[in-house]
Design a protein around this motif. Structure first.
Motif: not given
Length: 578
Positions: A270-274, A327-333, A302-304
Motif C-alpha cells: 500500500v502506497s503513501v498516497r493510498q 495483518r500488517l507488515a513494515m517493509d524496508d525496516f 507499508i514502508t516506515e
C-alpha cells in the motif's frame, strides 16, 4: 492592481503572473534577459506536524522575509501558495548570476530559526530558468520550465538547485504521456500481477507470496520504478491500488480452495498516497466482502517512511485495517528515522528487513550485527521476520544463523505469474524439489600451544586468522591463556571442518581435542575475535575475577564438561571488528 499574500506580505500568485508578463515585455524592448527562480521547501509539512500550523505560518513568514532581503531592488518576490516561493530577476547578464542567487537562497533557507520555543530548519529545492529557454509572452512556458527544474532538484535529493535544460522538458512531457496512459491501463487490461514466493528460512518451502504489479502497454513493458511514482503523483494509484488489492484477494481465495490451510498467504503493498485516502479502509472492506477473501491470510505492507508525515491520520487507517482482520507488515525496516518510536504505536505483525542490510551479511560483521539486532527486536515484540533480497546460499545461512523466520529473494524465486506459482507449490507438495539445507555448523576445541607465544606472535596470529576467517564466513572466538587455546568456530559445515583441519595440522597446536561439534540452530557470535587473559573488558557481564582465583582453571579441565566449556566461551563478546 497589485495584490499581496496575507500571510507573508509578499506578492501573491496573481501579482506574480502580472509581474512576470510585464518583465518579459520590458526584456523584449531592452533586449535583456529575465530569470525566474522557483523555491519549494522540502521539509515544511514535518514542521507543521511537529510544531503546529501557527508555528508553520511563522516559518513561512520568516522564509519570505529572508528571500525579500536577498532580492535586489526592483525584483519581485512572491509566495505562490503553500510552501512555494518565486523571484523574478530582470537584467540577468549571465547564468552565473542566477546560480549565485540560488546558492545564497539555499544557505538562507536552511539557517535554523526559533519557533514556539524550539529550533526548526527546512531545506529547499530550487529551479532556475531564463526567458531564453521559453519564448513566450505571458510566462507560462518559463514557469513550466522552472517547475521542471524544481522537480529535478527534488529528484536529486532536495536541498539544492538545478538549471532548466531542454531534456528536462522532454522528460516532463514523457511523464505526462505515461500518466495519461496509466489512467487508461485498467480499462485496457494492461496491468498484471506477479507473485514472488516468500519461503521458510531453513527449508526453503513456500509459505507466502508478495504481489508485485507489472504494466504491459502496447509500447512495451514499463518498469515499476518508472510508473509507480507517476501513479502516486497523478492519483492513478487510488483505482490501481484497489485493483491490486482485489487481485490479492482473488489469489488468496484460489489458493485456499486448492490447498486449504497449507496455502501461502498473500502480501500486498500500500502506497503513501493510498494511506492518505480516507476512503481506503472502506474500499478494502467492500473488496473483502465481495471476494470472500480471508483477511487473516492477507498481509498489507507499508514502508516506515510513510509514517513521517500526518502519522495520526495514517494510524487511524491502519487501525481500521486491524479491525477488518488484515495483518500488517513494515517493509524496508530500519531505513527510516523513526523505527522504534513508531513501531510501538503500530498494529504490526511482521518486520521485513531491508535488502541493504542483507547484501553484505556474509562478509560484514557490522551487517551481521544489524540483522541480529533487528531479529532480536522482532523477537522481543513477538513479530515474524522476513529478509528481502536474498540472492546467495551464504546469505541464507547467515539469516538462519540469527533466527530469521522467512526469506524472499532471487536465490529461491523470482516474481512469476500466478500459474507458475501454483506449479511451484504443487511440486513442493509432491517433494519434487528438495529443500535447500542451510548447513550452519559449529565446532569447539581445546589444545595446547607447542611453544609459548609472545604478544607480537599473538598479534600476527590475530591478523592472519581474522582475514582467513572473514574470507571463509566464519565467526567465533579464540581464547589463549596459560599456553592453551580454546576456540569455537561457526559457519558453513564444510568451511568449519576445512578450517579445523588446517588448525590441527598447523604445527602451532598440540593435543588438540574436539569438545563438541554439531549442526547449529543459530550463530552465537557476529564476528570472529581473539581474546587474551588481559582482555577483562571483553567479558560480557560482571567484574574481573582474576585476582580472586586461587588456582586458574585450565581450558583442558573445563573441556571435560562440554556444557561448561560451551558456556565459558560464549560468555565472551567479540570486540575485534573487521
Amino acid at each position: 492592481m497589485s495584490t499581496f499574500d496575507v500571510l507573508t506580505g509578499l506578492a501573491d500568485r496573481a501579482a506574480f503572473r502580472e509581474g512576470l508578463r510585464s518583465a518579459l515585455q520590458r526584456s523584449l524592448r531592452a533586449h535583456a534577459q529575465v530569470g525566474l527562480v522557483l523555491i519549494d521547501l522540502d521539509g515544511f509539512q514535518t514542521v507543521n506536524d511537529l510544531h503546529g500550523q501557527d508555528n508553520g505560518d511563522a516559518l513561512l513568514r520568516e522564509i519570505g522575509r529572508r528571500l525579500q532581503h536577498l532580492a535586489r531592488a526592483g525584483e519581485l518576490v512572491a509566495r505562490l501558495g503553500a510552501d512555494e516561493f518565486a523571484i523574478i530577476c530582470e537584467q540577468v547578464t549571465a547564468p552565473a548570476t542566477l546560480a549565485a542567487l540560488a546558492e545564497r537562497i539555499q544557505l538562507a533557507v536552511q539557517a535554523p530559526l526559533a519557533i514556539g520555543g524550539d529550533s526548526a530548519a527546512v531545506t529547499a529545492s530550487i529551479g532556475l530558468a531564463t526567458a531564453g529557454d521559453a519564448a513566450d509572452e505571458d510566462g507560462d512556458l518559463l514557469l513550466r520550465f522552472a517547475a521542471a527544474a524544481v522537480q529535478a532538484a527534488r529528484a536529486a535529493g532536495g536541498n539544492g538547485w538545478q538549471f532548466f535544460d531542454p531534456q528536462m522538458h522532454q522528460r516532463a512531457l514523457q511523464r505526462m504521456d505515461l500518466a495519461h496512459r496509466l489512467h487508461l491501463a485498467l480499462e485496457r487490461d494492461e496491468l498484471a500481477p506477479r507473485f514472488q514466493p516468500i519461503v521458510d528460512a531453513g527449508s526453503g518451502r513456500i509459505v507466502g507470496a508478495e504481489l508485485l504489479l507489472r504494466w504491459f502497454p502496447q509500447q512495451g513493458e514499463v518498469s515499476p520504478v518508472e510508473f509507480i511514482p507517476i501513479a502516486e503523483a497523478s492519483g492513478a494509484i487510488i483505482p490501481i491500488g484497489a485493483w491490486v488489492f482485489r487481485q490479492a484477494c482473488l489469489a488468496e481465495r484460489d489458493w485456499y480452495r486448492r490447498w486449504g490451510a497449507a496455502a501461502p498467504y498473500v502480501s500486498v503493498n500500500v502506497s503513501v498516497r493510498q494511506l492518505d485516502d480516507p476512503a481506503l479502509a472502506d474500499v478494502f472492506a467492500a473488496i473483502l466482502a465481495d471476494t470472500g477473501a480471508d483477511p487473516r491470510r492477507l498481509l498489507v505492507e507499508i514502508t516506515e517512511s510513510m509514517l513521517m508525515v500526518e502519522i495520526d491520520a495514517k494510524l487511524r487507517v491502519l487501525g481500521r485495517f486491524a479491525e477488518l482482520g488484515l495483518r500488517l507488515a513494515m517493509d524496508d525496516f530500519g531505513t527510516g528515522y523513526s523505527s522504534l518510536a513508531q513501531l510501538a504505536r503500530l498494529p504490526v505483525d511482521v518486520l521485513k528487513i531491508d535488502r541493504s542490510f542483507i547484501k553484505d551479511i556474509a562478509e560484514s560483521g557490522e551487517s551481521r550485527a544489524v540483522v541480529e539486532a533487528v531479529v532480536g527486536l522482532g523477537r522481543a515484540l513477538g513479530l515474524k521476520l522476513v529478509a528481502e533480497g536474498v540472492e546467495t546460499a551464504a546469505q541464507q545461512l547467515e539469516l538462519c544463523g540469527y533466527g530469521c523466520d522467512l526469506i524472499q529473494g532471487y536465490y529461491f524465486y523470482r516474481p512469476m505469474p500466478a500459474g507458475e506459482l501454483v506449479a511451484a507449490f504443487e511440486r513442493q507438495a509432491l517433494n519434487v524439489e528438495p529443500a535447500k539445507d542451510t548447513g550452519l555448523y559449529f565446532l569447539l576445541y581445546v589444545s595446547e600451544a607447542v611453544a609459548p607465544l609472545s604478544r607480537p606472535q599473538l598479534d600476527q596470529l590475530l591478523q592472519r586468522t581474522r582475514v582467513n576467517n572473514a574470507r571463509a564466513g566464519l565467526t567465533g572466538c579464540l581464547l589463549y591463556e596459560n599456553e592453551r587455546f580454546m576456540q569455537m568456530l561457526e559457519g558453513e559445515h564444510g568451511k568449519v571442518m576445512e578450517t579445523f583441519e588446517r588448525i590441527r595440522t598447523s604445527g602451532l597446536h598440540d593435543n588438540v581435542r574436539v569438545v563438541i561439534h554439531q549442526r547449529a540452530k543459530r550463530r552465537v557470535f557476529t564476528h570472529w575475535s581473539m581474546l587474551l587473559p588481559d582482555d577483562a573488558a571483553a567479558r560480557r557481564h560482571g567484574p574481573d575475577f582474576r585476582g580472586r582465583q586461587v588456582q586458574p582453571m585450565r581450558f583442558d579441565a573445563i573441556a571435560t564438561d562440554a556444557q561448561v566449556c560451551y558456556a565459558f566461551i560464549t560468555a565472551y563478546v567479540p570486540d575485534v571488528k573487521h
